[in-house]
Design a protein around this motif. Sequence first.
Motif, PDB file in Angstrom:
ATOM      1  N   LEU A  55      15.842   8.037  -7.763  1.00 37.57           N
ATOM      2  CA  LEU A  55      15.216   8.903  -6.763  1.00 37.57           C
ATOM      3  C   LEU A  55      14.141   9.734  -7.451  1.00 37.57           C
ATOM      4  O   LEU A  55      14.426  10.463  -8.405  1.00 37.57           O
ATOM      5  CB  LEU A  55      16.245   9.837  -6.120  1.00 37.57           C
ATOM      6  N   VAL A  56      12.906   9.610  -6.984  1.00 37.38           N
ATOM      7  CA  VAL A  56      11.796  10.411  -7.487  1.00 37.38           C
ATOM      8  C   VAL A  56      11.572  11.568  -6.513  1.00 37.38           C
ATOM      9  O   VAL A  56      11.491  11.360  -5.292  1.00 37.38           O
ATOM     10  CB  VAL A  56      10.515   9.573  -7.635  1.00 37.38           C
ATOM     11  N   ILE A  57      11.468  12.768  -7.049  1.00 35.69           N
ATOM     12  CA  ILE A  57      11.248  13.961  -6.227  1.00 35.69           C
ATOM     13  C   ILE A  57       9.760  14.286  -6.217  1.00 35.69           C
ATOM     14  O   ILE A  57       9.140  14.467  -7.270  1.00 35.69           O
ATOM     15  CB  ILE A  57      12.037  15.168  -6.770  1.00 35.69           C
ATOM     16  N   GLY A  58       9.169  14.360  -5.029  1.00 32.60           N
ATOM     17  CA  GLY A  58       7.756  14.710  -4.900  1.00 32.60           C
ATOM     18  C   GLY A  58       7.047  13.780  -3.940  1.00 32.60           C
ATOM     19  O   GLY A  58       7.650  12.842  -3.400  1.00 32.60           O
ATOM     20  N   GLY A  59       5.773  14.018  -3.724  1.00 28.96           N
ATOM     21  CA  GLY A  59       5.043  13.210  -2.767  1.00 28.96           C
ATOM     22  C   GLY A  59       3.571  13.046  -3.074  1.00 28.96           C
ATOM     23  O   GLY A  59       2.790  12.752  -2.174  1.00 28.96           O
ATOM     24  N   GLY A  60       3.186  13.227  -4.326  1.00 28.09           N
ATOM     25  CA  GLY A  60       1.774  13.163  -4.693  1.00 28.09           C
ATOM     26  C   GLY A  60       1.417  11.930  -5.495  1.00 28.09           C
ATOM     27  O   GLY A  60       2.203  10.978  -5.614  1.00 28.09           O
ATOM     28  N   GLY A  61       0.207  11.951  -6.069  1.00 27.80           N
ATOM     29  CA  GLY A  61      -0.269  10.827  -6.851  1.00 27.80           C
ATOM     30  C   GLY A  61       0.565  10.581  -8.095  1.00 27.80           C
ATOM     31  O   GLY A  61       0.790   9.424  -8.488  1.00 27.80           O
ATOM     32  N   ARG A  62       1.006  11.651  -8.728  1.00 25.69           N
ATOM     33  CA  ARG A  62       1.862  11.499  -9.920  1.00 25.69           C
ATOM     34  C   ARG A  62       3.146  10.761  -9.544  1.00 25.69           C
ATOM     35  O   ARG A  62       3.581   9.837 -10.241  1.00 25.69           O
ATOM     36  CB  ARG A  62       2.194  12.888 -10.475  1.00 25.69           C
ATOM     37  N   GLU A  63       3.754  11.161  -8.426  1.00 25.73           N
ATOM     38  CA  GLU A  63       5.003  10.535  -8.015  1.00 25.73           C
ATOM     39  C   GLU A  63       4.791   9.079  -7.606  1.00 25.73           C
ATOM     40  O   GLU A  63       5.647   8.231  -7.859  1.00 25.73           O
ATOM     41  CB  GLU A  63       5.636  11.336  -6.879  1.00 25.73           C
ATOM     42  N   HIS A  64       3.638   8.793  -6.975  1.00 26.09           N
ATOM     43  CA  HIS A  64       3.351   7.406  -6.633  1.00 26.09           C
ATOM     44  C   HIS A  64       3.261   6.565  -7.900  1.00 26.09           C
ATOM     45  O   HIS A  64       3.792   5.445  -7.969  1.00 26.09           O
ATOM     46  CB  HIS A  64       2.051   7.312  -5.831  1.00 26.09           C
ATOM     47  N   ALA A  65       2.603   7.091  -8.932  1.00 24.59           N
ATOM     48  CA  ALA A  65       2.482   6.352 -10.195  1.00 24.59           C
ATOM     49  C   ALA A  65       3.842   6.139 -10.841  1.00 24.59           C
ATOM     50  O   ALA A  65       4.123   5.060 -11.389  1.00 24.59           O
ATOM     51  CB  ALA A  65       1.543   7.096 -11.140  1.00 24.59           C
ATOM     52  N   LEU A  66       4.710   7.144 -10.802  1.00 25.27           N
ATOM     53  CA  LEU A  66       6.053   7.005 -11.364  1.00 25.27           C
ATOM     54  C   LEU A  66       6.846   5.946 -10.602  1.00 25.27           C
ATOM     55  O   LEU A  66       7.539   5.117 -11.203  1.00 25.27           O
ATOM     56  CB  LEU A  66       6.785   8.347 -11.333  1.00 25.27           C
ATOM     57  N   CYS A  67       6.747   5.956  -9.271  1.00 26.28           N
ATOM     58  CA  CYS A  67       7.437   4.948  -8.461  1.00 26.28           C
ATOM     59  C   CYS A  67       6.930   3.547  -8.794  1.00 26.28           C
ATOM     60  O   CYS A  67       7.712   2.593  -8.899  1.00 26.28           O
ATOM     61  CB  CYS A  67       7.248   5.244  -6.974  1.00 26.28           C
ATOM     62  N   TYR A  68       5.627   3.433  -8.962  1.00 24.98           N
ATOM     63  CA  TYR A  68       5.000   2.148  -9.310  1.00 24.98           C
ATOM     64  C   TYR A  68       5.572   1.616 -10.624  1.00 24.98           C
ATOM     65  O   TYR A  68       5.927   0.432 -10.738  1.00 24.98           O
ATOM     66  CB  TYR A  68       3.492   2.354  -9.394  1.00 24.98           C
ATOM     67  N   ALA A  69       5.674   2.487 -11.631  1.00 20.99           N
ATOM     68  CA  ALA A  69       6.193   2.061 -12.928  1.00 20.99           C
ATOM     69  C   ALA A  69       7.686   1.776 -12.866  1.00 20.99           C
ATOM     70  O   ALA A  69       8.175   0.830 -13.500  1.00 20.99           O
ATOM     71  CB  ALA A  69       5.905   3.129 -13.980  1.00 20.99           C
TER      72      ALA A  69
ATOM     73  N   ALA B 250      11.393  11.200  -2.336  1.00 20.90           N
ATOM     74  CA  ALA B 250      11.526  12.241  -1.318  1.00 20.90           C
ATOM     75  C   ALA B 250      10.553  13.379  -1.617  1.00 20.90           C
ATOM     76  O   ALA B 250      10.603  13.944  -2.702  1.00 20.90           O
ATOM     77  CB  ALA B 250      12.956  12.785  -1.289  1.00 20.90           C
ATOM     78  N   PRO B 251       9.648  13.715  -0.696  1.00 20.50           N
ATOM     79  CA  PRO B 251       9.487  13.051   0.599  1.00 20.50           C
ATOM     80  C   PRO B 251       8.623  11.797   0.532  1.00 20.50           C
ATOM     81  O   PRO B 251       8.570  11.039   1.488  1.00 20.50           O
ATOM     82  CB  PRO B 251       8.797  14.116   1.436  1.00 20.50           C
ATOM     83  N   GLY B 252       7.927  11.577  -0.573  1.00 18.14           N
ATOM     84  CA  GLY B 252       7.031  10.434  -0.670  1.00 18.14           C
ATOM     85  C   GLY B 252       5.783  10.634   0.163  1.00 18.14           C
ATOM     86  O   GLY B 252       5.490  11.738   0.621  1.00 18.14           O
ATOM     87  N   ASN B 253       5.022   9.574   0.331  1.00 15.52           N
ATOM     88  CA  ASN B 253       3.837   9.651   1.187  1.00 15.52           C
ATOM     89  C   ASN B 253       3.560   8.277   1.795  1.00 15.52           C
ATOM     90  O   ASN B 253       4.201   7.282   1.451  1.00 15.52           O
ATOM     91  CB  ASN B 253       2.620  10.194   0.423  1.00 15.52           C
ATOM     92  N   ALA B 254       2.619   8.258   2.722  1.00 12.24           N
ATOM     93  CA  ALA B 254       2.354   7.034   3.481  1.00 12.24           C
ATOM     94  C   ALA B 254       1.917   5.886   2.587  1.00 12.24           C
ATOM     95  O   ALA B 254       2.295   4.729   2.814  1.00 12.24           O
ATOM     96  CB  ALA B 254       1.282   7.313   4.536  1.00 12.24           C
ATOM     97  N   GLY B 255       1.133   6.180   1.558  1.00 15.51           N
ATOM     98  CA  GLY B 255       0.615   5.120   0.708  1.00 15.51           C
ATOM     99  C   GLY B 255       1.679   4.416  -0.091  1.00 15.51           C
ATOM    100  O   GLY B 255       1.694   3.179  -0.178  1.00 15.51           O
ATOM    101  N   MET B 256       2.584   5.180  -0.694  1.00 12.80           N
ATOM    102  CA  MET B 256       3.621   4.523  -1.504  1.00 12.80           C
ATOM    103  C   MET B 256       4.592   3.750  -0.607  1.00 12.80           C
ATOM    104  O   MET B 256       5.132   2.724  -1.013  1.00 12.80           O
ATOM    105  CB  MET B 256       4.338   5.522  -2.409  1.00 12.80           C
ATOM    106  N   ALA B 257       4.801   4.222   0.626  1.00 10.23           N
ATOM    107  CA  ALA B 257       5.668   3.496   1.544  1.00 10.23           C
ATOM    108  C   ALA B 257       5.030   2.194   1.997  1.00 10.23           C
ATOM    109  O   ALA B 257       5.661   1.133   1.971  1.00 10.23           O
ATOM    110  CB  ALA B 257       5.992   4.374   2.755  1.00 10.23           C
ATOM    111  N   GLN B 258       3.772   2.248   2.382  1.00  5.01           N
ATOM    112  CA  GLN B 258       3.078   1.061   2.869  1.00  5.01           C
ATOM    113  C   GLN B 258       2.936   0.009   1.780  1.00  5.01           C
ATOM    114  O   GLN B 258       2.983  -1.194   2.047  1.00  5.01           O
ATOM    115  CB  GLN B 258       1.687   1.439   3.404  1.00  5.01           C
TER     116      GLN B 258
END
Length: 525
Positions: free
Chosen positions: A95-109, A122-130
């Motif tokens: 589980l990654v906490i946050g919803g910005g560009g840094r968190e998107h990059a962490l989720c990607y990795a 959580a909460p994430g953002n539309a881009g990482m979900a899509q």
Amino acid sequence: MACAACTAGSSLGVGKSVSSNRTFVKSNLNGFGSSSVSFSFNPFCKGNISSSHFTLYSSNLRSRPPNFLRFDGFKSFASTRNGNAETSEERVAVLVIGGGGREHALCYALKKSPSCDAVFCAPGNAGMAQSGDATCITDLDITDSAAVASFCHKWAVGLVVVGPEAPLVAGLVNDLSKAGIPTFGPSSEAAALEGSKDFMKKLCDKYRIPTAKYQTFSNPDEAKAYVKEQGAPIVVKADGLAAGKGVVVAMTLDEALSAIDSMLVQGSFGLAGSRVIIEEFLDGEEASFFALIDGETALPLESAQDHKRVGDGDTGPNTGGMGAYSPAPVLTGDLQSVVMETIIRPTVKGMAAEGCKFVGVLYAGLMIEKKTGLPKLIEYNVRFGDPECQVLMMRLESDLAQALLAACRGQLGQVSLTWSPEPAMVVVMASKGYPGSYKKGTVIKNLEEAETVAPMVKIFHAGTGLDADGNFIATGGRVLGITARGKDIQEARDRAYDAAEAVDWPEGFFRRDIGWRALKLKQLV
């Protein structure tokens, strides 16, 4: 300086990850077919249950954007054997906490990590979900530690990664660690390295860590008198967290006096600006240095260099960052060794000596002084930088989940990391008006096409949402991180800018000179 309340780094490594053939079935989250979402894994490892098959029935999933879930939609589970044999390989849901560009990059990795079964954000953002980089839990209140812990227990989360600084300072790591959930990030006490610049400066004084000379003030008249005595240029900083905007590099006395009035008299940063640090101006080149810390051991990451000013030529006010690249040529191998020996390791030892072991990532903002050629510490952040995280994650080739778990368990001495030799660059697209006032809700088009204009391009979302028609819209100041890798810095830059030019967003803007220092150095060589 006493920090006895800090949690020791080793206490985070309670080893709640499970060993099984866990497979996270995400197909139903990405489409609009069946309304059931299936997870096949061993969630609790109790008794003789070898594995369980949980199915979440949510009748309204079809009405939600792909990869978005609501926490209040999770129901109790009925488990049944599925007969799959366990393997010895450790698997983990994150589980990654946050919803910005840094968190998107962490989720990607993390999604690329071989040992990672599932990535929630959580909460994430539309881009990482899509993009499918994470399953976004849109309504999990990350300020409610009990709710976060409950989610982790229900979904067998074996690692929490806290992205932003605010939850760290608020003590989310403390609470999750007490709940037996391995969490990557410092305790609230250790997060004071970022949460209070005065705390950081006092630590530097005590443990002889090179930094700019300074004084701390809460009285505006005394602060102004000190500024007049020292002269300009000079730096005025809010003591607390100010979203990357609480620093004024004043080139004139009037600018410095105005900054003092803004922080101490007008209260422009609230409690964060109730004290100010007045610091000598360091002339040189800035760079960012990162290291994973497990309380005792420091494992260096790759270097990066960002661009704080909003305008080309490093003009205009400071922002959270308008672009970055990695590696930073200014941080040679020899200089990185100096940083580790004179700044990072003394900090780790100093925090431990204060009874405040640091676990997480240390992000050292450095100035390579022109007059000495040596690094001085400007400030510490206690999380990955944004946008530096984007270029680091584009270059990381190791299993990020296992590296972060090792940090939680005090086992970084057993870890080595592999990086792509290819440089990476990120160009930030922001809403016009940023870092001042800007319009929200403007439509962004052509993102999928932009990602395919060149190889090794990835668009990380920082401030996006979806409108009623399914279009991406801007919801923040810094909105997109157009990131690319290339055989050299020029190719990475060309690819990033080609992609940025392909994005159809008239209300957005970006700097057109990201990487100019590295390119200049390359030309000189």
